[in-house]
Design a protein around this motif. Structure first.
Motif, PDB file in Angstrom:
ATOM      1  N   ILE A  44      54.794 -21.619  94.530  1.00 17.93           N
ATOM      2  CA  ILE A  44      55.934 -21.633  93.607  1.00 17.93           C
ATOM      3  C   ILE A  44      55.588 -22.437  92.362  1.00 17.93           C
ATOM      4  CG2 ILE A  44      58.283 -22.559  93.290  1.00 17.93           C
ATOM      5  CD1 ILE A  44      58.862 -21.702  96.187  1.00 17.93           C
ATOM      6  N   ASP A  45      54.915 -23.584  92.545  1.00 14.33           N
ATOM      7  CA  ASP A  45      54.503 -24.397  91.398  1.00 14.33           C
ATOM      8  C   ASP A  45      53.535 -23.613  90.502  1.00 14.33           C
ATOM      9  OD1 ASP A  45      54.459 -26.833  89.891  1.00 14.33           O
ATOM     10  OD2 ASP A  45      52.440 -27.183  90.698  1.00 14.33           O
ATOM     11  N   GLU A  46      52.598 -22.920  91.117  1.00 18.20           N
ATOM     12  CA  GLU A  46      51.648 -22.115  90.336  1.00 18.20           C
ATOM     13  C   GLU A  46      52.371 -21.011  89.568  1.00 18.20           C
ATOM     14  OE1 GLU A  46      48.018 -18.945  91.049  1.00 18.20           O
ATOM     15  OE2 GLU A  46      48.615 -20.250  92.691  1.00 18.20           O
ATOM     16  N   ARG A  50      52.056 -21.258  85.565  1.00 19.15           N
ATOM     17  CA  ARG A  50      50.980 -20.445  84.998  1.00 19.15           C
ATOM     18  C   ARG A  50      51.287 -18.961  84.838  1.00 19.15           C
ATOM     19  NH1 ARG A  50      46.110 -21.389  88.646  1.00 19.15           N
ATOM     20  NH2 ARG A  50      45.318 -19.725  87.344  1.00 19.15           N
ATOM     21  N   ILE A  51      52.192 -18.426  85.636  1.00 18.85           N
ATOM     22  CA  ILE A  51      52.335 -16.973  85.663  1.00 18.85           C
ATOM     23  C   ILE A  51      53.632 -16.482  85.026  1.00 18.85           C
ATOM     24  CG2 ILE A  51      52.503 -14.985  87.213  1.00 18.85           C
ATOM     25  CD1 ILE A  51      50.553 -16.488  89.078  1.00 18.85           C
ATOM     26  N   ARG A  57      62.031 -19.110  85.922  1.00 15.46           N
ATOM     27  CA  ARG A  57      61.527 -20.068  86.909  1.00 15.46           C
ATOM     28  C   ARG A  57      62.023 -19.705  88.294  1.00 15.46           C
ATOM     29  NH1 ARG A  57      59.489 -24.703  85.975  1.00 15.46           N
ATOM     30  NH2 ARG A  57      60.583 -25.766  87.643  1.00 15.46           N
ATOM     31  N   ILE A  58      61.230 -20.055  89.286  1.00 13.87           N
ATOM     32  CA  ILE A  58      61.664 -19.966  90.671  1.00 13.87           C
ATOM     33  C   ILE A  58      62.210 -21.344  91.043  1.00 13.87           C
ATOM     34  CG2 ILE A  58      60.923 -19.664  93.058  1.00 13.87           C
ATOM     35  CD1 ILE A  58      58.769 -17.757  92.012  1.00 13.87           C
ATOM     36  N   VAL A  59      63.463 -21.376  91.458  1.00 10.22           N
ATOM     37  CA  VAL A  59      64.118 -22.632  91.812  1.00 10.22           C
ATOM     38  C   VAL A  59      64.604 -22.530  93.258  1.00 10.22           C
ATOM     39  CG1 VAL A  59      65.972 -24.240  91.253  1.00 10.22           C
ATOM     40  CG2 VAL A  59      64.872 -22.921  89.428  1.00 10.22           C
ATOM     41  N   PRO A  60      63.896 -23.178  94.196  1.00  6.82           N
ATOM     42  CA  PRO A  60      64.357 -23.136  95.593  1.00  6.82           C
ATOM     43  C   PRO A  60      65.692 -23.857  95.741  1.00  6.82           C
ATOM     44  CG  PRO A  60      62.089 -23.928  95.435  1.00  6.82           C
ATOM     45  CD  PRO A  60      62.636 -23.884  94.052  1.00  6.82           C
TER      46      PRO A  60
END
Length: 100
Positions: A44-46, A50-51, A57-60
């Motif tokens: 998720i951080d990557e 970077r992508i 953003r992906i926010v869990p």
């Protein structure tokens, strides 16, 4: 070949946002939950750094790390208590056998 999208099947909201995208990660049977969660956080951080494009953003919103840690701690505590109890019972019964 043509580019298309699948039809929308539902809508998900979170807090004040009335439309978000939801994803669920399913762990394979027999896998170590701690390792899976650690690798997932790295991925998720990557993706976020970077992508994915800026502004996406992906926010869990649910993290099971505390649940997994509490479960492992409880199982470990119960195993130690069980071993000590069995040891105590065997020790007392062997003393009773010697004294009789």
């Amino acid at each position: 070949m043509s580019v298309s999208s699948k039809p929308r099947l539902g809508q998900v909201g979170l807090n004040d946002q009335d439309d978000v995208i939801q994803g669920i990660v399913i762990m394979l049977r027999g896998q170590n939950p701690g390792e899976v969660i650690a690798h997932l956080k790295e991925k998720i951080d990557e993706l976020n750094t970077r992508i994915l494009p800026p502004g996406v953003r992906i926010v869990p919103f649910m993290d099971r790390t505390k649940l997994v840690d509490a479960t492992v701690s409880t199982v470990l505590k119960n195993m130690v208590e069980g071993i000590l109890l069995v040891f105590l019972i065997v020790f007392i019964s062997s003393l009773a056998g010697v004294l009789l």
